[in-house]
Design a protein around this motif. Structure first.
Motif, short mmCIF file in Angstrom:
data_model
loop_
_atom_site.label_atom_id
_atom_site.label_comp_id
_atom_site.label_asym_id
_atom_site.label_seq_id
_atom_site.Cartn_x
_atom_site.Cartn_y
_atom_site.Cartn_z
N GLY A 1 0.82 -1.20 0.00
CA GLY A 1 0.00 0.00 0.00
C GLY A 1 0.85 1.26 0.00
N ALA A 2 0.20 2.38 -0.23
CA ALA A 2 0.87 3.68 -0.20
C ALA A 2 -0.20 4.76 -0.20
CB ALA A 2 1.79 3.86 -1.41
N ARG A 3 0.10 5.89 0.39
CA ARG A 3 -0.85 7.00 0.37
C ARG A 3 -0.67 7.79 -0.92
NH1 ARG A 3 0.62 12.29 3.66
NH2 ARG A 3 -0.64 13.02 1.91
N PRO A 4 -1.75 8.36 -1.46
CA PRO A 4 -1.64 9.16 -2.67
C PRO A 4 -1.17 10.58 -2.37
CG PRO A 4 -3.92 9.09 -1.98
CD PRO A 4 -3.16 8.21 -1.01
N TYR A 5 -0.58 11.20 -3.38
CA TYR A 5 -0.18 12.61 -3.30
C TYR A 5 -0.87 13.37 -4.45
CZ TYR A 5 3.33 11.20 0.10
OH TYR A 5 3.95 10.71 1.21
N ALA A 6 -0.77 14.67 -4.42
CA ALA A 6 -1.46 15.47 -5.42
C ALA A 6 -0.99 15.12 -6.83
CB ALA A 6 -1.26 16.96 -5.14
N ASP A 7 0.31 14.93 -6.99
CA ASP A 7 0.88 14.50 -8.27
C ASP A 7 2.28 13.95 -7.98
OD1 ASP A 7 2.69 16.75 -8.07
OD2 ASP A 7 1.17 18.01 -9.02
N SER A 8 2.97 13.50 -9.02
CA SER A 8 4.26 12.84 -8.80
C SER A 8 5.29 13.77 -8.17
CB SER A 8 4.79 12.29 -10.12
OG SER A 8 5.01 13.33 -11.06
N SER A 9 5.24 15.06 -8.51
CA SER A 9 6.24 15.98 -7.97
C SER A 9 6.04 16.23 -6.48
CB SER A 9 6.18 17.32 -8.72
OG SER A 9 4.94 17.97 -8.52
N ALA A 10 4.86 15.88 -5.96
CA ALA A 10 4.58 16.09 -4.54
C ALA A 10 5.00 14.90 -3.68
CB ALA A 10 3.09 16.36 -4.34
N ILE A 11 5.43 13.82 -4.30
CA ILE A 11 5.84 12.63 -3.54
C ILE A 11 7.22 12.90 -2.94
CG2 ILE A 11 6.30 10.15 -3.61
CD1 ILE A 11 4.59 10.04 -6.18
N PRO A 12 7.35 12.94 -1.62
CA PRO A 12 8.65 13.23 -1.00
C PRO A 12 9.55 12.01 -1.04
CG PRO A 12 7.02 12.79 0.69
CD PRO A 12 6.28 12.75 -0.62
N ASP A 13 10.81 12.21 -0.73
CA ASP A 13 11.76 11.11 -0.71
C ASP A 13 11.28 9.99 0.21
OD1 ASP A 13 13.44 12.29 -2.49
OD2 ASP A 13 14.98 12.85 -1.02
#
Length: 258
Positions: free
Chosen positions: A93-105
């Motif tokens: 599983g994983a939580r979603p982010y607004a878009d790919s650029s918002a996914i932190p390290d």
């Protein structure tokens, strides 16, 4: 041979020792129930104990995202089961982010640790026993979302894509030793984790429909955990004795063959 309800006989599962990660709810719990019904001895795990662990299964708390967690789980499996014949990697599983650029390290690292490296580490600890016995089955739970990756979940689908590649390679390596490795990729399935994801999506102001998810599948409904569990049960049974290196997509027709 064991018969499930009024269904066909399930061969090669009774008496097997099975470990299922993430088996306290949703797909994992359904897999545990199917294996128990087929006569397997089952140990399952999650990061915390819940009342939804299927009755009849042994349970141990473990965090498979770390090497130490994988080692502790492998040791528990040896102590409780005396070895593992069937290994089902369901934790993910994983939580979603607004878009790919918002996914932190840390989002990328967590997704890789849970959805890819957890399987690699646990396999490295438990598959050697299967190699020695020249018998065993491994199932990696991936995701049909790999087929249509989207920005908010690129960390998740990239990790699952790596898992599928690894699964194919491991299958080729172990096939001459009598150990089978396959993957199952669920489509949209009604689970507590899926509901949490939809709530997280809503909190971002991004509706699932805005990310190319359809309102329904061609078969007219979302999947049930039991739909995925039945696919896993087939793959670990003797009915699938000539199947290895496969990825079984169970998606209600959402991604038809090209």
């Amino acid at each position: 041979m064991t018969t499930i309800g009024n269904g066909p006989e399930i061969r090669g599962i009774a008496g097997k020792r099975a470990l299922v990660t993430g088996g306290s709810r949703g797909i994992g719990a359904a897999v545990v129930r199917r294996l128990l019904d087929a006569g397997a001895e089952v140990l399952t795990t999650a990061r915390s104990a819940t009342s939804t662990v299927p009755e009849g299964a042994s349970f141990v708390e473990a965090d498979v995202r770390t090497r130490a967690g994988a080692e502790a789980l492998a040791a528990a499996a040896e102590q409780v089961l005396g070895g593992v014949d069937v290994l089902v990697h369901n934790a993910g599983g994983a939580r979603p982010y607004a878009d790919s650029s918002a996914i932190p390290d840390e989002g990328w690292q967590d997704a890789l640790a849970l959805n890819y490296l957890a399987s690699v580490r646990l396999d490295s600890l438990l598959v050697p026993g299967m190699r020695e016995r020249e018998s065993g089955t491994v199932v990696h739970i991936s995701s049909a979302a790999v087929l249509t990756p989207i920005g908010p979940f690129l960390h998740y689908t990239a990790a699952k894509a790596a898992l599928e590649n690894y699964s194919r390679g491991l299958a080729l390596e172990l096939a001459p030793l009598g150990v089978r490795v396959n993957a199952v990729s669920p489509g949209r399935t009604a689970t507590p984790g899926g509901e949490t994801t939809r709530e997280q999506w809503a909190s971002l102001g991004v509706a699932p429909g805005e990310t190319n998810a359809e309102d329904t599948t061609p078969l007219g409904r979302d999947g049930r955990p039991e739909d995925i569990a039945d696919a896993v049960l087939f793959l670990v049974s003797d009915r699938a004795s000539w199947l290895t290196g496969r990825n079984l997509i169970v998606d209600g027709g959402e991604f038809p063959m090209g």
